[in-house]
Design a protein around this motif. Structure first.
Motif, short mmCIF file in Angstrom:
data_model
loop_
_atom_site.label_atom_id
_atom_site.label_comp_id
_atom_site.label_asym_id
_atom_site.label_seq_id
_atom_site.Cartn_x
_atom_site.Cartn_y
_atom_site.Cartn_z
N TYR A 207 0.86 -1.18 0.00
CA TYR A 207 0.00 0.00 0.00
C TYR A 207 0.90 1.24 0.00
CZ TYR A 207 -4.07 -2.90 1.14
OH TYR A 207 -5.08 -3.83 1.12
N VAL A 208 0.60 2.16 -0.89
CA VAL A 208 1.38 3.39 -1.02
C VAL A 208 0.42 4.57 -0.90
CG1 VAL A 208 2.89 4.76 -2.51
CG2 VAL A 208 3.10 2.26 -2.50
N PHE A 214 7.63 5.17 -4.72
CA PHE A 214 7.64 3.76 -5.12
C PHE A 214 8.78 3.54 -6.09
CE2 PHE A 214 6.44 0.61 -8.39
CZ PHE A 214 6.49 -0.53 -7.60
N ASN A 215 9.62 2.54 -5.79
CA ASN A 215 10.73 2.16 -6.66
C ASN A 215 10.60 0.69 -7.00
OD1 ASN A 215 13.11 1.66 -7.97
ND2 ASN A 215 14.45 2.49 -6.38
N ALA A 216 10.22 0.41 -8.23
CA ALA A 216 9.95 -0.97 -8.66
C ALA A 216 11.18 -1.86 -8.57
CB ALA A 216 9.40 -0.96 -10.08
N LYS A 217 12.37 -1.31 -8.72
CA LYS A 217 13.59 -2.11 -8.75
C LYS A 217 13.97 -2.66 -7.38
CE LYS A 217 15.60 0.23 -12.75
NZ LYS A 217 16.76 1.01 -13.27
N ILE A 244 10.78 -4.95 -16.38
CA ILE A 244 9.68 -4.55 -15.49
C ILE A 244 8.61 -3.90 -16.33
CG2 ILE A 244 9.01 -3.17 -13.50
CD1 ILE A 244 11.90 -3.25 -12.56
N SER A 245 7.39 -4.40 -16.25
CA SER A 245 6.28 -3.82 -17.00
C SER A 245 5.16 -3.43 -16.05
CB SER A 245 5.76 -4.80 -18.05
OG SER A 245 5.27 -5.98 -17.44
N GLY A 246 4.55 -2.30 -16.35
CA GLY A 246 3.46 -1.80 -15.50
C GLY A 246 3.85 -0.50 -14.83
N GLU A 247 3.17 0.57 -15.16
CA GLU A 247 3.46 1.87 -14.59
C GLU A 247 2.61 2.09 -13.33
OE1 GLU A 247 5.73 4.06 -15.51
OE2 GLU A 247 6.43 2.77 -17.15
N PHE A 281 9.25 -15.29 -13.68
CA PHE A 281 8.49 -14.05 -13.59
C PHE A 281 7.64 -14.06 -12.33
CE2 PHE A 281 4.77 -16.30 -14.67
CZ PHE A 281 3.67 -15.46 -14.81
N SER A 282 7.28 -12.85 -11.91
CA SER A 282 6.44 -12.70 -10.73
C SER A 282 5.71 -11.37 -10.85
CB SER A 282 7.27 -12.76 -9.44
OG SER A 282 6.44 -12.92 -8.32
N ARG A 283 4.85 -11.10 -9.86
CA ARG A 283 4.03 -9.89 -9.96
C ARG A 283 3.83 -9.26 -8.58
NH1 ARG A 283 -0.79 -10.86 -13.51
NH2 ARG A 283 0.81 -10.44 -15.07
N LEU A 284 3.97 -7.96 -8.56
CA LEU A 284 3.69 -7.14 -7.38
C LEU A 284 2.44 -6.33 -7.65
CD1 LEU A 284 4.53 -5.67 -4.68
CD2 LEU A 284 5.82 -4.09 -6.16
#
Length: 290
Positions: A207-208, A214-217, A244-247, A281-284
């Motif tokens: 949750y943000v 937010f830093n996806a890396k 990384i895909s998804g903004e 692959f995975s997903r956040l």
């Protein structure tokens, strides 16, 4: 003679007891006025973890017949009014005749946080294998703690959840105060033949706050292939590549899936040609709260 005097004394004592008993009964029968509860006018703020007795501090009750009946005051109920922690506290007080007074006042839990979902793994499942969409999802809140056993799921489309592709699932959970959280999250059923490695993340749901950072890396954790596990840091070793895909727009509340695809290219030592690729692959899921 003595026996007759004794009987007379007993009769007199009985009459006195009956007289005073009737007086008490008569007072109770005619006392129809309930007690009055007095509350501290100052706003009350407490922690959700505070003992219930704190709600009785500075609460008194008085009756015109029974006198001070503060010891009879109880907290009858606590009702949540809003997700920011405002509550309504119900009190009741009793006098000796059984008359009852009830009153409510507003207070606030100063550290209340409504239910939030958690993920112990990604909402990604290989096609052709049995799974339960509730396996990885849980929930917590500030009142009850772990409420994962209350999470419910509902498919929002006609396609079976076991079918290949992405399915939107509505997850819902409520705490003991009746506060309900609902989120529609993507569940993907994928072709496992496309992936020969396992990629894990540090978190799978976060949750943000609006305008938060937010830093996806930051989130890739380990990759496992051929029974070997490599811990991932901010800089990837040679022959590893991360997509990384998804903004995520932290300015706008919403749900943002972020997909990670990590590839290790095994190369010939002499020619540097790629012999084999291991892909995981995975997903956040990022929930921006507004």
């Amino acid at each position: 003679m003595k026996k007759r005097n004794l009987l007379l004394l007993l009769l007199i004592a009985l009459c006195i007891a009956v007289f005073f008993g009737y007086q008490a009964f008569d007072r109770a029968r005619t006392d129809l006025k309930p007690p009055v509860i007095h509350l501290d006018p100052q706003p009350l703020e407490i922690s959700v973890n505070a003992p219930k007795g704190i709600l009785l501090q500075d609460v008194t009750a008085e009756d015109d017949v029974s006198g001070d009946v503060s010891d009879s005051v109880i907290v009858e109920n606590i009702r949540l009014l809003s997700s920011d922690g405002r509550i309504s506290v119900g009190y009741a007080a009793f006098d000796d005749a059984g008359n009852v007074t009830k009153i409510h006042r507003e207070a606030r839990f100063n550290n209340y946080r409504r239910p939030r979902f958690t993920l112990s793994g990604p909402l990604l499942y290989p096609f052709g294998k049995n799974f339960d969409v509730l396996d990885n999802i849980g929930a917590k809140d500030s009142v009850d703690g772990d409420i994962s056993h209350h999470v419910r799921a509902m498919l929002t489309e006609n396609t079976p959840v076991s079918a290949s592709g992405t399915h939107m699932i509505q997850f819902q959970v409520s705490n003991s105060m009746g506060d309900t959280a609902t989120e529609i999250l993507p569940v993907e059923v994928y072709d496992s033949e496309d992936y020969t490695a396992e990629l894990t993340l540090k978190e799978y749901l976060i949750y943000v706050p609006v305008n938060g950072i937010f830093n996806a890396k930051f989130y890739p954790d380990t990759i496992t292939y051929q029974r070997e596990t490599l811990e991932l840091g901010p800089i990837l070793p040679e022959n590893y590549s991360l997509e990384i895909s998804g903004e995520v727009d932290t300015r706008t509340p919403g749900i943002y899936p972020v997909t990670y695809t990590l590839t290790y290219s095994e190369k010939n030592v002499w020619t540097q040609k790629v012999i084999k690729e291991y892909i995981g692959f995975s997903r956040l899921i990022v929930i921006v709260e507004g």
